[in-house]
Design a protein around this motif. Structure first.
Motif, PDB file in Angstrom:
ATOM      1  N   ALA A  21      10.458 -62.433  21.888  1.00 44.97           N
ATOM      2  CA  ALA A  21       9.149 -62.671  21.065  1.00 44.97           C
ATOM      3  C   ALA A  21       9.134 -62.305  19.685  1.00 44.97           C
ATOM      4  CB  ALA A  21       8.225 -61.883  22.095  1.00 44.97           C
ATOM      5  N   ASP A  22       9.773 -61.331  19.279  1.00 44.09           N
ATOM      6  CA  ASP A  22       9.775 -60.703  17.773  1.00 44.09           C
ATOM      7  C   ASP A  22      10.642 -61.014  17.008  1.00 44.09           C
ATOM      8  OD1 ASP A  22       8.218 -57.960  19.393  1.00 44.09           O
ATOM      9  OD2 ASP A  22       7.044 -59.310  18.416  1.00 44.09           O
ATOM     10  N   PHE A  23      11.891 -60.431  17.406  1.00 43.42           N
ATOM     11  CA  PHE A  23      13.343 -60.752  16.768  1.00 43.42           C
ATOM     12  C   PHE A  23      13.697 -62.156  17.098  1.00 43.42           C
ATOM     13  CE2 PHE A  23      17.758 -59.031  15.972  1.00 43.42           C
ATOM     14  CZ  PHE A  23      17.915 -59.687  14.806  1.00 43.42           C
ATOM     15  N   ASN A  24      13.913 -63.202  16.028  1.00 47.41           N
ATOM     16  CA  ASN A  24      14.310 -64.466  16.491  1.00 47.41           C
ATOM     17  C   ASN A  24      15.275 -65.038  15.461  1.00 47.41           C
ATOM     18  OD1 ASN A  24      12.495 -66.336  14.877  1.00 47.41           O
ATOM     19  ND2 ASN A  24      11.209 -64.738  15.619  1.00 47.41           N
ATOM     20  N   VAL A  25      16.009 -66.005  15.765  1.00 49.89           N
ATOM     21  CA  VAL A  25      16.905 -66.748  15.023  1.00 49.89           C
ATOM     22  C   VAL A  25      16.507 -68.146  14.838  1.00 49.89           C
ATOM     23  CG1 VAL A  25      18.698 -66.956  16.732  1.00 49.89           C
ATOM     24  CG2 VAL A  25      19.311 -67.074  14.303  1.00 49.89           C
ATOM     25  N   VAL A  26      16.514 -68.999  13.677  1.00 51.63           N
ATOM     26  CA  VAL A  26      16.714 -70.321  13.602  1.00 51.63           C
ATOM     27  C   VAL A  26      17.602 -70.899  12.975  1.00 51.63           C
ATOM     28  CG1 VAL A  26      13.850 -69.841  13.704  1.00 51.63           C
ATOM     29  CG2 VAL A  26      15.206 -69.890  11.436  1.00 51.63           C
ATOM     30  N   SER A  27      17.746 -72.075  12.846  1.00 52.71           N
ATOM     31  CA  SER A  27      18.936 -72.870  12.272  1.00 52.71           C
ATOM     32  C   SER A  27      18.262 -74.267  11.791  1.00 52.71           C
ATOM     33  CB  SER A  27      19.957 -72.903  13.149  1.00 52.71           C
ATOM     34  OG  SER A  27      21.007 -73.746  12.233  1.00 52.71           O
ATOM     35  N   ALA A  56      19.112 -68.375   9.948  1.00 49.60           N
ATOM     36  CA  ALA A  56      18.222 -67.151   9.421  1.00 49.60           C
ATOM     37  C   ALA A  56      17.376 -66.528  10.395  1.00 49.60           C
ATOM     38  CB  ALA A  56      17.166 -68.065   8.663  1.00 49.60           C
ATOM     39  N   TRP A  57      16.834 -65.521  10.235  1.00 50.29           N
ATOM     40  CA  TRP A  57      16.303 -64.654  11.395  1.00 50.29           C
ATOM     41  C   TRP A  57      15.010 -63.833  10.828  1.00 50.29           C
ATOM     42  CZ3 TRP A  57      21.073 -64.247   9.172  1.00 50.29           C
ATOM     43  CH2 TRP A  57      21.562 -63.279   8.661  1.00 50.29           C
ATOM     44  N   GLN A  58      14.211 -63.314  11.602  1.00 51.34           N
ATOM     45  CA  GLN A  58      13.141 -62.516  11.368  1.00 51.34           C
ATOM     46  C   GLN A  58      12.573 -61.655  12.211  1.00 51.34           C
ATOM     47  OE1 GLN A  58       9.790 -65.344  10.580  1.00 51.34           O
ATOM     48  NE2 GLN A  58       9.885 -66.345  12.373  1.00 51.34           N
ATOM     49  N   GLY A  59      11.787 -60.598  12.104  1.00 47.91           N
ATOM     50  CA  GLY A  59      11.286 -59.808  13.184  1.00 47.91           C
ATOM     51  C   GLY A  59      12.165 -58.819  13.680  1.00 47.91           C
ATOM     52  N   ALA A  60      13.396 -58.467  12.742  1.00 47.45           N
ATOM     53  CA  ALA A  60      14.391 -57.333  13.310  1.00 47.45           C
ATOM     54  C   ALA A  60      13.454 -56.014  13.531  1.00 47.45           C
ATOM     55  CB  ALA A  60      15.305 -57.473  12.133  1.00 47.45           C
ATOM     56  N   PRO A  61      13.974 -55.181  14.352  1.00 43.73           N
ATOM     57  CA  PRO A  61      13.362 -53.925  14.629  1.00 43.73           C
ATOM     58  C   PRO A  61      13.431 -52.864  13.422  1.00 43.73           C
ATOM     59  CG  PRO A  61      15.500 -53.990  15.789  1.00 43.73           C
ATOM     60  CD  PRO A  61      15.241 -55.413  15.083  1.00 43.73           C
ATOM     61  N   THR A 139      24.264 -65.531  17.658  1.00 45.87           N
ATOM     62  CA  THR A 139      23.615 -64.173  17.842  1.00 45.87           C
ATOM     63  C   THR A 139      23.768 -63.358  16.797  1.00 45.87           C
ATOM     64  OG1 THR A 139      24.798 -64.213  20.099  1.00 45.87           O
ATOM     65  CG2 THR A 139      23.940 -62.114  19.282  1.00 45.87           C
ATOM     66  N   VAL A 140      22.545 -62.977  16.330  1.00 44.09           N
ATOM     67  CA  VAL A 140      22.260 -61.891  15.281  1.00 44.09           C
ATOM     68  C   VAL A 140      21.900 -60.495  16.086  1.00 44.09           C
ATOM     69  CG1 VAL A 140      20.851 -61.463  13.171  1.00 44.09           C
ATOM     70  CG2 VAL A 140      21.394 -63.867  13.720  1.00 44.09           C
ATOM     71  N   HIS A 141      22.765 -59.536  15.740  1.00 47.13           N
ATOM     72  CA  HIS A 141      22.767 -58.112  16.192  1.00 47.13           C
ATOM     73  C   HIS A 141      22.168 -57.361  14.755  1.00 47.13           C
ATOM     74  CE1 HIS A 141      25.598 -58.619  19.700  1.00 47.13           C
ATOM     75  NE2 HIS A 141      25.988 -59.489  18.771  1.00 47.13           N
ATOM     76  N   PHE A 161      32.174 -54.516  21.241  1.00 50.49           N
ATOM     77  CA  PHE A 161      32.155 -53.289  21.806  1.00 50.49           C
ATOM     78  C   PHE A 161      31.391 -52.120  20.719  1.00 50.49           C
ATOM     79  CE2 PHE A 161      34.108 -49.121  22.693  1.00 50.49           C
ATOM     80  CZ  PHE A 161      33.799 -48.728  23.835  1.00 50.49           C
ATOM     81  N   MET A 162      31.746 -52.222  19.602  1.00 50.94           N
ATOM     82  CA  MET A 162      31.050 -51.301  18.564  1.00 50.94           C
ATOM     83  C   MET A 162      29.850 -51.739  18.385  1.00 50.94           C
ATOM     84  SD  MET A 162      34.437 -51.367  15.648  1.00 50.94           S
ATOM     85  CE  MET A 162      33.689 -49.984  14.625  1.00 50.94           C
ATOM     86  N   THR A 163      29.448 -52.666  18.656  1.00 52.85           N
ATOM     87  CA  THR A 163      27.704 -52.771  18.419  1.00 52.85           C
ATOM     88  C   THR A 163      27.144 -52.541  19.693  1.00 52.85           C
ATOM     89  OG1 THR A 163      27.727 -54.986  19.526  1.00 52.85           O
ATOM     90  CG2 THR A 163      28.371 -55.197  17.070  1.00 52.85           C
ATOM     91  N   LEU A 164      27.721 -51.993  20.620  1.00 49.32           N
ATOM     92  CA  LEU A 164      27.030 -51.478  21.655  1.00 49.32           C
ATOM     93  C   LEU A 164      26.453 -50.008  21.459  1.00 49.32           C
ATOM     94  CD1 LEU A 164      29.536 -52.044  24.681  1.00 49.32           C
ATOM     95  CD2 LEU A 164      27.427 -53.453  24.262  1.00 49.32           C
ATOM     96  N   ASP A 165      26.918 -49.409  20.576  1.00 48.02           N
ATOM     97  CA  ASP A 165      26.583 -47.948  20.447  1.00 48.02           C
ATOM     98  C   ASP A 165      25.700 -48.040  19.043  1.00 48.02           C
ATOM     99  OD1 ASP A 165      27.785 -46.721  22.335  1.00 48.02           O
ATOM    100  OD2 ASP A 165      29.625 -46.128  21.269  1.00 48.02           O
ATOM    101  N   THR A 166      25.736 -48.976  18.289  1.00 40.53           N
ATOM    102  CA  THR A 166      24.956 -49.163  17.135  1.00 40.53           C
ATOM    103  C   THR A 166      23.918 -50.021  17.207  1.00 40.53           C
ATOM    104  OG1 THR A 166      26.667 -50.613  15.986  1.00 40.53           O
ATOM    105  CG2 THR A 166      26.978 -48.321  15.676  1.00 40.53           C
ATOM    106  N   GLY A 167      23.829 -51.003  18.066  1.00 43.29           N
ATOM    107  CA  GLY A 167      22.908 -51.936  17.925  1.00 43.29           C
ATOM    108  C   GLY A 167      21.560 -51.485  18.388  1.00 43.29           C
ATOM    109  N   LEU A 168      20.356 -52.007  17.787  1.00 47.08           N
ATOM    110  CA  LEU A 168      18.996 -52.013  17.955  1.00 47.08           C
ATOM    111  C   LEU A 168      18.497 -52.980  18.920  1.00 47.08           C
ATOM    112  CD1 LEU A 168      17.705 -50.584  14.666  1.00 47.08           C
ATOM    113  CD2 LEU A 168      18.314 -49.319  16.649  1.00 47.08           C
ATOM    114  N   ASP A 169      18.760 -54.166  18.598  1.00 54.09           N
ATOM    115  CA  ASP A 169      18.346 -55.377  19.401  1.00 54.09           C
ATOM    116  C   ASP A 169      19.133 -56.634  18.769  1.00 54.09           C
ATOM    117  OD1 ASP A 169      16.851 -57.224  21.037  1.00 54.09           O
ATOM    118  OD2 ASP A 169      14.893 -56.697  19.641  1.00 54.09           O
ATOM    119  N   LYS A 170      19.169 -57.778  19.649  1.00 57.42           N
ATOM    120  CA  LYS A 170      19.865 -58.660  19.142  1.00 57.42           C
ATOM    121  C   LYS A 170      18.920 -60.132  19.564  1.00 57.42           C
ATOM    122  CE  LYS A 170      22.311 -59.352  23.405  1.00 57.42           C
ATOM    123  NZ  LYS A 170      23.655 -59.459  24.167  1.00 57.42           N
TER     124      LYS A 170
END
Length: 479
Positions: A21-27, A56-61, A139-141, A161-170
């Protein structure tokens, strides 16, 4: 989660949005929900432009400090296929333009391209098997760290695997790709039916082919059918999908080219093992072999390996020490260096430069065309010392590769192999890209070798007579 469930309806407009709904990616790089031809590979029977798509993406947390962008094909055989992986994209960036991840493209400062499943950093164009449509998940992490401390040769799986601990949203977006024509030749003809229609012939052969026929990855030219046994179908024609004709690169003679390897007379068990290691990604290098091996059965691996093992070993390169060498450039489609006409000479500068003796005949896949490998002055003598005695910093090659380096029942010969190819393998063992069953024996042999040492060994083994029954072809000595 099943990635296939992430497919979302595409908007009527030129963009498509992800389900978040917020964080989204387009092409912009899609037409009615499918990639354009620009995103297809220019290899494996596909003739696209190999341009990375617009993302391109928008609405990142809030708190996002960097991004990771990936493109993954969950429908590919085996564990899927990673086409594009980019890490450490600054938080200020919200768009990657079309072609940014392709050769010559402009990536954001600080961004790091990770090796995909083709073994190369950067975008690898899509190419689903003939008649199939695949789903490609972008996917945009969004990460809470400015930079991931990535180890050398990090894999997409490790990065994930490394993005599991550092990721906020995707945010994800799925775009379709395919289908392709039913065979590689149809694709080639569709893009240039009138090109390459002149019939060609190599010295000593009674057969004729057009360049379009020669370049068809699903029907390898066989200039001298009387010089070898009948080829298995995968060797001569592939399977029309992921597996190209083996002889298209390695030639019906098995001699191959510097970029593909000389397989003639190698032990069948060794060849089977290499295919299995390509399939499992244990042997990792910039090569389409990963995709092809993953589509082969055990029986097919045995049949293909038995054919190449039955061929007479011979060397197809000569070695020449030089201080000055012709200026060269990478051929746009053959993946090898060629001399640039009228460009003059330049210092060899510690390099190994291997080029065709007869470029036109090499382009026609003539097994007798031959190559010349230029190496720095003194390389052959140094290589002999290292290969036969160890020189105080390596294990003598003959300890494993047999007398005169002609191999054993389980270990491949080194004698007569392309120096360029041997150098790449030594570097791969040292870097850890090759870590299969025999890597533990090779690691101590290469760990103390410099680049100059590896070039010297490659030069020495390349000049040795690999044949036990066939001498160097006269065409390799035009003087």
């Amino acid at each position: 989660m099943n990635l296939k469930s992430l497919i979302v309806p595409m908007a009527v407009l030129w963009m498509a949005t992800a389900q978040a709904a917020d964080f989204n990616v387009v092409s912009k790089s899609q037409i009615n929900g499918s990639f354009s031809s620009a995103q297809f590979a220019n290899a494996m029977g596909c003739t696209g432009e190999n341009l990375s798509p617009h993302v391109a993406w928008q609405g990142a947390p809030q708190g996002t400090k960097s991004y990771v962008v990936t493109i993954y094909d969950p429908d590919s055989t085996g564990s899927g296929w990673w086409h594009w992986v980019v890490a450490n994209i600054p938080a200020s960036v919200t768009e990657l333009k079309e072609g940014a991840g392709s050769e010559g493209g402009a990536m954001p400062q600080g961004a790091l391209a990770v090796r995909g499943d083709n073994g190369m950093p950067g975008y690898a164009g899509i190419c689903p098997p003939a008649g199939q449509t695949h789903n490609y998940v972008i996917t945009v992490h969004a990460l809470k760290v400015e930079k991931l401390d990535l180890p050398p040769h990090v894999t997409p799986a490790m990065l994930g695997f490394m993005t599991l601990d550092t990721g906020l949203d995707k945010a994800t977006l799925t775009i379709k790709g395919g289908p392709q024509p039913k065979d590689g030749l149809a694709k080639l003809q569709a893009t240039g039916a009138t090109l390459g229609t002149e019939r060609k012939q190599v010295p000593g052969s009674t057969r004729q082919y057009t360049q379009v026929e020669i370049d068809n990855p699903y029907a390898a030219p066989d200039w001298f059918p009387d010089q070898h046994a009948s080829m298995p179908k995968l060797v001569s024609h592939g399977d029309g999908g992921k597996v190209q004709a083996c002889a298209s690169c390695h030639l019906a003679s098995g001699l191959g080219h510097p970029e593909s390897g000389n397989l003639a007379g190698l032990p069948q068990s060794y060849l089977v093992r290499q295919l299995a290691e390509y399939k499992s990604r244990i042997r990792f290098e910039p090569s389409p072999m990963h995709a092809m091996a993953s589509a082969m059965s055990e029986q097919q691996m045995q049949e293909v390996s038995a054919y190449f093992s039955s061929l007479k070993p011979a060397r197809s390169s000569r070695v020449e020490e030089a201080g000055m060498v012709p200026q060269t450039a990478i051929h746009p489609s053959l993946r090898m260096r060629q001399v640039v006409s009228d460009a003059g000479m330049e210092p060899i500068d510690g390099r190994l430069i291997e080029v065709p003796e007869f470029p036109e005949r090499v382009e026609m896949r003539d097994p007798n065309a031959g190559f010349v490998a230029y190496v720095p002055l003194g390389s052959i003598a140094l290589g002999k010392t290292l290969a036969t005695e160890g020189g105080g910093r390596t294990i003598p090659c003959m300890a494993c590769h047999g007398e005169h380096l002609k191999g054993t029942a389980e270990v491949p010969r080194l004698a007569g192999l392309s120096p360029d190819y041997v150098l790449r393998q030594l570097q791969a063992f040292k870097s850890g890209d090759r870590h299969g069953a025999q890597a533990p024996q090779m690691k101590p042999a290469v760990e103390n070798l410099s680049v100059a040492d590896m070039i010297a060994i490659s030069a020495y083994v390349g000049m040795l007579d690999s044949n036990l029954s066939r001498s160097l072809l006269p065409s390799l000595h035009p003087e």
